[in-house]
Scaffold this motif. Structure first.
Motif, short mmCIF file in Angstrom:
data_model
loop_
_atom_site.label_atom_id
_atom_site.label_comp_id
_atom_site.label_asym_id
_atom_site.label_seq_id
_atom_site.Cartn_x
_atom_site.Cartn_y
_atom_site.Cartn_z
N LYS A 152 0.84 -1.20 0.00
CA LYS A 152 0.00 0.00 0.00
C LYS A 152 0.87 1.25 0.00
CE LYS A 152 -3.99 1.82 2.43
NZ LYS A 152 -4.93 1.59 3.54
N ARG A 153 1.94 1.22 0.78
CA ARG A 153 2.84 2.37 0.84
C ARG A 153 3.51 2.62 -0.52
NH1 ARG A 153 8.19 3.68 1.96
NH2 ARG A 153 8.41 5.57 3.20
N GLU A 154 3.92 1.55 -1.17
CA GLU A 154 4.55 1.69 -2.49
C GLU A 154 3.56 2.25 -3.51
OE1 GLU A 154 5.89 -2.27 -3.15
OE2 GLU A 154 7.79 -1.96 -2.09
N ARG A 155 2.30 1.80 -3.45
CA ARG A 155 1.28 2.33 -4.36
C ARG A 155 1.06 3.82 -4.11
NH1 ARG A 155 -1.66 -2.37 -2.95
NH2 ARG A 155 -3.05 -1.06 -1.73
N ARG A 156 1.01 4.21 -2.85
CA ARG A 156 0.82 5.63 -2.52
C ARG A 156 2.00 6.46 -3.02
NH1 ARG A 156 -1.39 5.36 3.68
NH2 ARG A 156 -3.50 4.70 3.17
N LEU A 157 3.20 5.96 -2.79
CA LEU A 157 4.39 6.68 -3.26
C LEU A 157 4.40 6.79 -4.78
CD1 LEU A 157 7.18 5.31 -0.89
CD2 LEU A 157 6.18 7.60 -0.90
#
Length: 136
Positions: free
Chosen positions: A4-9
């Protein structure tokens, strides 16, 4: 599968790329306006500074855009003013975020220096991870 963090970034990076691609010339012009007017607006309230920047930027954008149609030529000043306000809003938001991020990073580093030896191992690791994330 990305986290999820990678998608947000990735989403933030895509948005930044879009802004850079489509508003690059306007932001360069804004940087020139800020450089030219910085002494004149020194000491004014932020709202007054932004109004001065927007007026000058819209004037420069209006002069840069030349349309053959008189109706479009009459409207491009208003459109340029709103584009200038948007550019100033983006610039203020980015600069504020950078300031807040730097302040938070300083606070966390101070906390690690003060409490580091006395902290529990996992709390210290979490704090170090936060510092590492903010310093990127």
């Amino acid at each position: 599968m990305p986290t999820k963090r990678e998608r947000r970034l990735q989403h933030r990076q895509n948005a930044a790329d879009f802004l850079d691609t489509h508003s690059g010339p306007v932001m360069r012009q804004l940087a020139e306006v800020i450089h030219d007017l910085s002494e004149e607006v020194d000491g004014l309230k932020q709202f007054e500074q932004d109004a001065a920047y927007a007026a000058e930027l819209s004037f420069r954008l209006d002069n840069a855009l030349q349309f053959g149609d008189p109706l479009l030529e009459a409207m491009d000043g208003v459109i340029a003013f709103f584009v200038a306000l948007g550019a100033i809003g983006i610039w203020r938001a980015v600069s504020r975020r950078d300031r807040l991020r730097a302040a938070r990073l300083d606070r966390l580093q101070d906390r690690l220096e003060r409490r580091g030896p006395k902290m529990a191992k996992m709390a210290k690791i979490r704090l170090q991870r936060k510092i590492e994330r903010l310093s990127k």
